[in-house]
Design a protein around this motif. Structure first.
Motif, PDB file in Angstrom:
ATOM      1  N   GLY C 156       0.815  -1.215   0.000  1.00 16.77           N
ATOM      2  CA  GLY C 156       0.000   0.000   0.000  1.00 16.77           C
ATOM      3  C   GLY C 156       0.846   1.262   0.000  1.00 16.77           C
TER       4      GLY C 156
ATOM      5  N   SER E  56       1.585  -6.124   5.962  1.00 16.93           N
ATOM      6  CA  SER E  56       0.316  -6.621   5.436  1.00 16.93           C
ATOM      7  C   SER E  56       0.417  -8.092   5.078  1.00 16.93           C
ATOM      8  CB  SER E  56      -0.093  -5.806   4.204  1.00 16.93           C
ATOM      9  OG  SER E  56      -0.222  -4.449   4.530  1.00 16.93           O
ATOM     10  N   GLN E  93      -5.980  -2.713   4.717  1.00 13.60           N
ATOM     11  CA  GLN E  93      -5.292  -1.445   4.549  1.00 13.60           C
ATOM     12  C   GLN E  93      -6.044  -0.546   3.571  1.00 13.60           C
ATOM     13  OE1 GLN E  93      -1.252  -1.981   3.292  1.00 13.60           O
ATOM     14  NE2 GLN E  93      -0.735   0.169   3.577  1.00 13.60           N
ATOM     15  N   ASP E 178      -5.179  -3.336   9.673  1.00 14.83           N
ATOM     16  CA  ASP E 178      -4.053  -2.865   8.864  1.00 14.83           C
ATOM     17  C   ASP E 178      -4.192  -1.356   8.660  1.00 14.83           C
ATOM     18  OD1 ASP E 178      -1.837  -2.768   7.326  1.00 14.83           O
ATOM     19  OD2 ASP E 178      -2.447  -4.335   5.919  1.00 14.83           O
ATOM     20  N   GLU E 179      -3.478  -0.592   9.439  1.00 19.40           N
ATOM     21  CA  GLU E 179      -3.576   0.869   9.427  1.00 19.40           C
ATOM     22  C   GLU E 179      -5.039   1.330   9.462  1.00 19.40           C
ATOM     23  OE1 GLU E 179      -1.048   2.725   6.555  1.00 19.40           O
ATOM     24  OE2 GLU E 179       0.172   0.920   6.384  1.00 19.40           O
TER      25      GLU E 179
HETATM   26 MG   LIG Z   1       0.599  -2.784   4.066  1.00 18.35          MG
END
Ligand SMILES: [Mg+2]
Ligand SMILES: Nc1ncnc2c1ncn2[C@@H]1O[C@H](COP(=O)(O)OP(=O)(O)OP(=O)(O)O)[C@@H](O)[C@H]1O
Ligand SMILES: Nc1ncnc2c1ncn2[C@@H]1O[C@H](COP(=O)(O)OP(=O)(O)OP(=O)(O)O)[C@@H](O)[C@H]1O
Ligand SMILES: [Mg+2]
Lengths: 271, 337, 278, 271, 278
Positions: C156, E56, E93, E178-179
């Motif tokens: 990402g 991730s 994410q 994820d974030e």
């Molecule tokens: Mg990631």
């Protein structure tokens, strides 16, 4: 394990895929045997032996009149027509579909026309096609093209028009003109879809090829099928149809493989 | 669908297939005007007439056992059901083509000019047969002409194409094609009278078990034909209705009838069935068919036997699959229906 | 328009961008209400504000992607064409790069469009030069090792950095950034800060950046804009839109700015987010 | 302004869309007039007057024997067959496509079979089709279904299989079983594509309908076209084809509108 | 599995999740290298690390979405089935919600799947109850006003919050984030912190969260894990993968943890990101 997660390996897939086809063949054999028990002369569901005999005559014995092996000559003629028709239709779909998909004014102008052509059954207007194109190879190829291209054009146009707005905007901020967007953003992303569209058009293409050859021809797989239909020679028709299916499936597989090789970004698992 | 031979059992419901052709239009008219029902009721049976738009498919369906009877030409009766082992009996000889089939050329006046041209026709059909007979009479050989198989539905349009200059067709297409400027009829079935016969055939086993079916069909046929032959308002109305059913105008239909030799009274039909010329005709037809490979896997033309009234046979008497039966037409002639 | 052509030394006087009474509505939902805004050339505007306030919407109308429902937008004194061009660059909130191009090709794309109007592809030495420039930019965002991978093969944060590289290489006059560093770890984020500031200085870019990191907003920006609703109807929350409730000018390197000026809102009414995080 | 950004309003679109169609009509009229100047009896490109005459007889005069207005009876019969065929094909595509798309083992097992059926030209096997299903309505509807369903199934299956992995994973973490994923995640997202697929299948569906009616029918638009083709009655054929096109375009528009109404999430501009 | 059924009072002893010598490779690129990790039930693990380190990827293999190339993963002592189920929740994410469902329907979905195995839809009072629960959760993430909108009509941060609501309503035993708060402004982010901590305490969830905000990692986590490469070959950067270079246990409310233990790496070798931001 949930079925959605059951990913099989290659050999399992081949095995499973062959199963229903084998079953179908078996059902056919049983039914054919039954019919022959009732009537040994039955023509409708011929036994494998009869098919082999009929086909080996067409495949390995030269015709007295022409000195050609009918089966191979038919195959070559049909594949030539099909190839030309598919080729022209694919190119048309790509170019017209791209232009229609990317440029709203062009879409507004020609979209309805393409829809109209797509829904007009070409076999209903054969007389006009004949005076325009005669009865030769051109007309046969044209029938294939007219038959499949509009659907393909619409599919590509819809696919391109559905590209995320962000991409088009982004390209413009990077200085791309309409033309550059077309060839650098839309075209490459339309390619995998194009191959998929060609795959889906294979069936209809064969239908139109056979229709064209049924109308007026002296060679070709469709010609032979319609000729021998006159005396219900299913022992020729069924192998011919199986052969067509085999050819089509080979093309299908080739297209899938090409797409995977040439456009890995369109097939890679995303996350 | 073919169980342990239901054909040999008596039944009360029958399906007859027909397709559009000038000589067969009495059948749908009889259905619409109630003549079919009248005769069926008389014999305590039910007859469904089913139209098949595509002639070949109608014969195929009969061969496959979906119809108990079908309208068919003598050649196709021989090459499709009979050569396929289906024992078939012709109970009505309705007419012969007397100009309904013809060879057309653009820009030439004699059949000899066909040499070297491409002839558009329905291959392996009576058109093909007519072409073979024509070439024979004109002293030409079959390699002199290249044939292009053309579907009968499209042959009119095909003949309109500039690159097409020779065609063999039957009516109604023939009359439309002939009407184009610069087109000449160079040979027709009128030159070989009595060779292209239009029949009503039924499955032999079904016939054996249900003679009433044949009686009803023959009754229907001659009543309807008599009606359409009348030169009064009623006859004209009947012909107009048939014209409409075949998609033609009354004038066009009349002109087609003019080139159809109808065996209007049963007497003449019986005479045709018992005449030795029928055997000659069928010999020509079967030799042509055999030469074109229409007797699949047969080693000689004799492999498919043909039976005629009075016990005469052509070919292998042990393998007769096409029979001409005049007995029911005789009943009509004698007024015994 | 070439980035080099616009790199006039010294800031351009007067507002490069001017929004007058701009409203943005979706159906009956009012997102932005009466936004008046002048942005001076060469300024670095940070936009903060709560999620859903309309920050991305504001960027979209400045970009020309969408039209305001009401109001006027002027670019260099002329009404803004409702389409975007190479004078405005963008990094979208949801990082969008071309999925069919490798990281390098994604970055080269902008150069190719500019230099090859017809084929949109470069060859020979031009290609080598463009590739070298793109490679440099990719190295600057830390993607030197992943140049030949497709976006789907990038993480990402790597996709986000690719989008930044793609936009920066064009050196657009106005650069619109929608949470460009949100998906980056602090280390790489600091590198990015340095990169963007140096580009901003060297090329006199005008940058409008949306961020949720108040410290980032103040470190980078020459001006911080807080978007929020002034009024709120609890029964019809969609009937009032957001506008600039705070507008703080900061003194910064490239040019001395006038004294910090505040909007009419008294400090006590500052949105809680601002207070909490500043 | 770049052409990619030129979005037109409704009336502009209608105007532009009508242009090429009007042009085509004009070209036809000029050519027809020319042919009639050469040969006043020309049948291939009839003049409008002749078409109006021929059609008004079919549209407004009841048949003496049956008391029916041929044109409307034909239309009704064809629409019924088409509707049934399309309906069955659509349902098949939805169900089979969904199952194939979502469940890899099922896809492995039946995918090759579906491909095989899709590429076999059904018109080559007409004798078997008619023998198996008779010459009634069943066979005609079946020809349409066999003709279009496999392509539709493959299209839906491909679309469903291409749903983002994240969605399938997400659904599973939310406790969805394969079945629940099928009906709650895949099905609704397949619906807009299904309507699009039906739109693309409209053309082929008419082709197969007409082919079926050409062979075995006594009423229907295709029947009539093939009946009068023996007389080259283009004054009937052309209006019939135009009518078919009109019906198909109306269906196309209806499908597009339905999709926009029923699935706004699939059409809304994303950003 | 019902959330209520798993809410056993008190932490479950022993590691709920155990990774042994786990490797993740894409082609010849090594992403994760020899990861050994035991995660105790009820812990809140924060994962930090540079962009592209493999955070991730680690979550994906724990989720069961992908299989490690080598190594073993055990869940409750049993090998992890290579598929994900309702015992593990996730917020990706790149916020992914169902585009065809409104915010409310997106949130109700998990409840419907659980309670209606056949129709996956609820009716009558069950539906009302589920809706009430979902509405409450949506209100908690601040989406009460946007319940009936489709994801495409929501802003980036709103979609992110929707994804959080969707995952939280199931109260999975293990929650992978994820974030999750990357796209949120500080105010809403603080609310989210409170929400997640209260759910974590009330339902004894085990949470594994990737974040780029070091302060967030330390505030929320009972344990902070730093993923990074130990070795680096400048000529073949893909030949070495990342692993846990730092593993810091913190004392926290729900259960007293053992003394902070560090991996063998000396502090001086800590990744620059960590030092810079901590
Ligand atoms: Mg990631
Ligand atoms: N399908 C793939 N093919 C090849 N490489 C891949 C693929 N997927 C991921 N990678 C690589 O794996 C590495 C780790 O990716 P991952 O998404 O786990 O990183 P991350 O730690 O989550 O980074 P970020 O903070 O940027 O999200 C990256 O270098 C990426 O390029
Ligand atoms: N197509 C649309 N239809 C209806 N409402 C929309 C649409 N697009 C955006 N909105 C609404 O507009 C508002 C502002 O959205 P926007 O994306 O500009 O917010 P934002 O400030 O960027 O938020 P975030 O920080 O979460 O990204 C949101 O409330 C959103 O619901
Ligand atoms: Mg936003």
């Amino acid at each position: 394990m949930r079925w959605v997660n059951l990913h099989l390996n290659r050999s399992q897939r081949i095995l499973l895929g062959a199963l229903p086809i084998a079953l179908l063949v078996l059902v056919y054999l049983v039914m054919a045997a039954q019919r022959h028990a009732d009537n040994p002369m039955d023509k409708i569901l011929p036994l494998p032996g009869a098919m082999v005999r009929a086909m080996s005559a067409l495949m390995f014995q030269a015709d007295q009149l022409t000195g050609q092996m009918v089966f191979w000559v038919d195959t070559l003629a049909s594949l030539q027509r099909l190839g030309l028709g598919l080729g022209i239709a694919t190119l048309t779909a790509l170019i017209v579909g791209l232009v229609l998909g990317v440029l709203p004014p062009v879409r507004a102008t020609f979209g309805p026309l393409v829809t109209g052509i797509a829904v007009i059954p070409p076999i209903a207007l054969l007389p006009i096609l004949f005076i325009a194109l005669g009865l030769g190879e051109t007309a046969k190829v044209a029938l294939i093209v007219i038959g499949i291209a509009p659907v393909m054009v619409r599919d590509i146009a819809a696919h391109v028009a559905a590209l995320p707005t962000e991409q088009i905007i982004k390209a413009q901020t990077l200085g791309a003109s309409s033309w550059q967007i077309m060839i650098r953003v839309a075209l490459p992303q339309a390619m995998p879809r194009l191959l998929q569209t060609v795959r889906l058009a294979l069936g209809p293409a064969w239908v139109f090829l056979i229709s064209a050859e049924a109308i007026a021809a002296d060679v070709g797989l469709g010609y032979r099928i319609f000729l021998v239909r006159r005396y219900l020679a299913m022992d020729v028709i069924i192998p011919y149809v199986a052969w067509i299916a085999l050819l089509a499936i080979l093309m299908d597989v080739a297209l899938t493989q090409t797409s995977k090789r040439a456009f890995p970004w369109a097939h890679g698992a995303s996350h | 669908s073919q169980g342990p031979d239901p054909k040999s059992e008596p039944r009360t419901e029958f399906t007859i297939g027909w397709s559009i052709y000038a000589g067969w239009m009495p059948w749908p008219y009889a259905q619409q005007s109630g003549i079919v029902k009248k005769w069926a009721d008389k014999y305590g049976i039910e007859i469904n007439l089913v139209q098949v738009n595509d002639y070949v498919e109608s014969v195929n369906q009969y061969t496959a056992g979906k119809f108990d009877g079908v309208t068919v030409t003598n050649m196709d009766a021989l090459t499709i059901p009979a050569a396929g082992g289906k024992d078939t009996t012709a109970i009505i000889i309705g007419d012969y083509s007397n100009g309904n089939d013809g060879i057309l050329l653009k820009g030439a006046n004699s059949l000899a000019a066909i040499k070297g041209r491409q002839a558009y026709l329905v291959e392996l059909s009576v058109s093909h047969y007519l072409l073979a007979r024509g070439l024979d009479k004109a002293g030409l050989k079959s390699p002199d002409v290249k044939t292009i198989n053309t579907s009968d539905a499209d042959i009119v349009a095909a003949f309109g194409a500039p690159d097409v200059s020779a065609a063999v067709a039957w009516n109604p297409q023939l009359s439309v094609m002939k009407a184009e400027t610069g087109v000449n009829l160079v040979f027709s079935s009128a030159d070989i009278p009595g060779e292209i016969l239009d029949l009503m055939v039924v499955d032999t086993a079904t016939l054996k078990a249900n003679p009433n079916l044949a009686k009803a069909l023959v009754g229907i046929w001659y009543e309807t034909v008599a009606l359409m032959q009348r030169q009064d308002a009623e006859g004209a109305a009947a012909r107009a209705a048939m014209a409409k059913l075949s998609g033609a105008t009354p004038e066009m239909f009349d002109s087609q009838l003019a080139t159809t030799f109808l065996y209007a009274d049963p007497q003449s039909a019986v005479a045709a069935a018992t005449s030795p010329t029928l055997i000659e005709t069928m010999t020509l037809v079967r030799d042509f068919s055999f030469s074109k490979g229409l007797f699949k896997g047969a080693s000689s033309a004799d492999d498919v036997g043909i039976g005629f009234p009075g016990g005469k046979t052509l070919g292998d008497p042990g393998r007769v699959t096409l029979r001409f039966d005049d007995s029911f037409m005789k009943l009509a002639a004698d007024g015994k229906l | 328009m070439s980035a080099v052509a616009t790199s006039i030394p010294g800031p351009i006087p007067g507002p490069i961008l001017s929004l007058q009474n701009v409203w943005v509505e979706y159906g009956d939902k009012i997102v932005l209400e009466k936004v008046d805004l002048d942005i001076a050339a060469g300024s670095f505007v940070s936009i903060v504000g709560p999620s859903g306030a309309g920050k991305s919407s504001l960027l979209r109308i400045i970009l020309g992607q969408e039209r305001p429902t009401r109001g006027k937008i002027e670019l260099d004194g002329a009404p803004l064409a409702p389409e975007c061009g190479p004078d405005r660059g963008v990094v979208f909130q949801r990082y969008s790069v071309f999925p069919h191009l490798s990281a390098l090709d994604n970055t080269v794309f902008g150069l190719e469009c500019e230099q090859a109007p017809l084929s949109a592809r470069l060859f020979g030495s031009a290609k080598r030069a463009a590739k070298a420039q793109a490679t440099e930019m990719l190295a600057a965002v830390g993607l030197a090792d992943s140049m030949h991978q497709f976006p789907a093969q990038l993480s990402g944060g790597m996709q986000q950095r690719l989008a930044i590289a793609q936009a920066l290489i064009k050196r657009p006059r106005i650069l619109l950034l929608d949470e460009p560093f949100g998906a980056l770890d602090p280390g790489i984020r600091a590198d990015m800060h340095k990169l963007i500031l140096s580009l901003w200085r060297d090329y006199q870019l005008t940058i409008i950046m949306v961020t949720h990191d108040i410290r980032e907003a103040f470190t980078l920006g020459t001006r911080v804009l807080a978007l929020d609703k002034r009024r709120h109807d609890p029964h019809a929350p969609h009937r009032f839109g957001a506008t600039a409730v705070y507008d703080i000018a900061l003194r910064k390197d490239p040019e001395p700015e006038p004294e910090p000026e505040q909007t009419s809102q008294p400090p006590s009414e500052a949105p809680p987010q601002l207070q909490e995080s500043a």
